[in-house]
Enzyme design. Sequence first.
Site, short mmCIF file in Angstrom:
data_model
loop_
_atom_site.label_atom_id
_atom_site.label_comp_id
_atom_site.label_asym_id
_atom_site.label_seq_id
_atom_site.Cartn_x
_atom_site.Cartn_y
_atom_site.Cartn_z
N ASP A 129 0.81 -1.19 0.05
CA ASP A 129 -0.23 -0.14 0.08
C ASP A 129 0.90 1.16 -0.15
OD1 ASP A 129 -3.36 -0.02 0.88
OD2 ASP A 129 -2.11 1.98 0.92
N ASP A 176 3.57 2.68 -4.20
CA ASP A 176 2.60 3.45 -5.14
C ASP A 176 2.39 2.79 -6.50
OD1 ASP A 176 1.14 5.49 -6.47
OD2 ASP A 176 2.71 7.09 -6.11
N VAL A 177 1.50 2.23 -6.75
CA VAL A 177 1.29 1.35 -7.80
C VAL A 177 1.25 2.25 -9.14
CG1 VAL A 177 -0.07 -0.40 -6.77
CG2 VAL A 177 -1.37 1.56 -7.85
N ASN A 228 -5.43 -4.73 -6.55
CA ASN A 228 -6.74 -4.25 -5.98
C ASN A 228 -6.57 -2.89 -5.81
OD1 ASN A 228 -9.28 -4.70 -4.19
ND2 ASN A 228 -7.49 -3.65 -3.00
N TYR A 255 -13.53 6.61 -13.64
CA TYR A 255 -13.62 5.30 -12.96
C TYR A 255 -14.00 4.05 -13.67
CZ TYR A 255 -14.57 1.69 -9.39
OH TYR A 255 -14.78 0.45 -8.60
N LYS A 295 -11.99 0.76 -15.26
CA LYS A 295 -12.35 -0.70 -14.63
C LYS A 295 -12.38 -1.62 -16.29
CE LYS A 295 -11.92 -0.72 -10.35
NZ LYS A 295 -10.98 -1.43 -9.64
N THR A 317 -17.12 0.07 1.85
CA THR A 317 -15.78 -0.02 2.25
C THR A 317 -15.57 1.89 2.53
OG1 THR A 317 -14.55 0.45 0.30
CG2 THR A 317 -14.85 -1.73 1.03
#
Length: 252
Positions: A38, A61-62, A88, A157, A161, A192
């Site tokens: 993360d 940091d992806v 994820n 978003y 995806k 979440t």
Amino acid sequence: MTDRLLGKTALVTGAATGIGRVVADRFAREGARVVYADRDAAGAAAAAAAAGQSSRAVTMDVSAEASVAAAFADLAADGWTPDVVVANAGVQLFGQDAEVADLDLDVWRRTIDVNLTGAFLTVKHAVRGMLALGGGSIILTGSPTAVRGEGSDFTAYSTSKAGMHGLGRTVAAAYARRGIRVNTVGPAYTETGLVSTITNDPEARAAIIGRIPMGRAGSPADLEGIMVFLASDESAFATGAVFAVDGGMTTL
């Protein structure tokens, strides 16, 4: 638990909170060594410490290849090359993402950088490690917004995806004969911290739950079982697929 992942080394991105945390915790209970990855270093460290001695944290940091590459290199140097990776980590910029005519380029870029470029970089470096191991399982966290008009006012978003779903199919086809499987899990609205804007708005929450045939929101716990299955050797013939865990939403 049943030790279904005994002998596996799993890395989960976005593992400090939410779906990532719950899935990583379940992997640990199933016997895997687990890397909590993360960009929130303190959160990842706390989650890994709570999971026990067979877990560790990495700051990642992806959206930055240097960060992703360094994390995978450090793990490899310590004998922790993952043979299971869950891509994820993601963002959903409430109040900023919008219908396309109203969408700022900066919001588009920030969303794509984390959700799609982040998945690409995670998968890229996961595959490199898995080729050295002789195979592995990659799991992407997708969304119904990728396949239906559910996120019409979240252009960035939803597009990110959709790209992730395409990435999963493409990589699955490219590496199937080299022992690497890639599958996507598509949860519906899952409560979440990422979606607290909806959770805290009774009208918006009721509207989205009304579009789920089961009549309830999802929880991170709803995703544990399918993730364990896809991480385990029980799913050895599954690749390039999308597994909907959405209360029936994609049947409509």
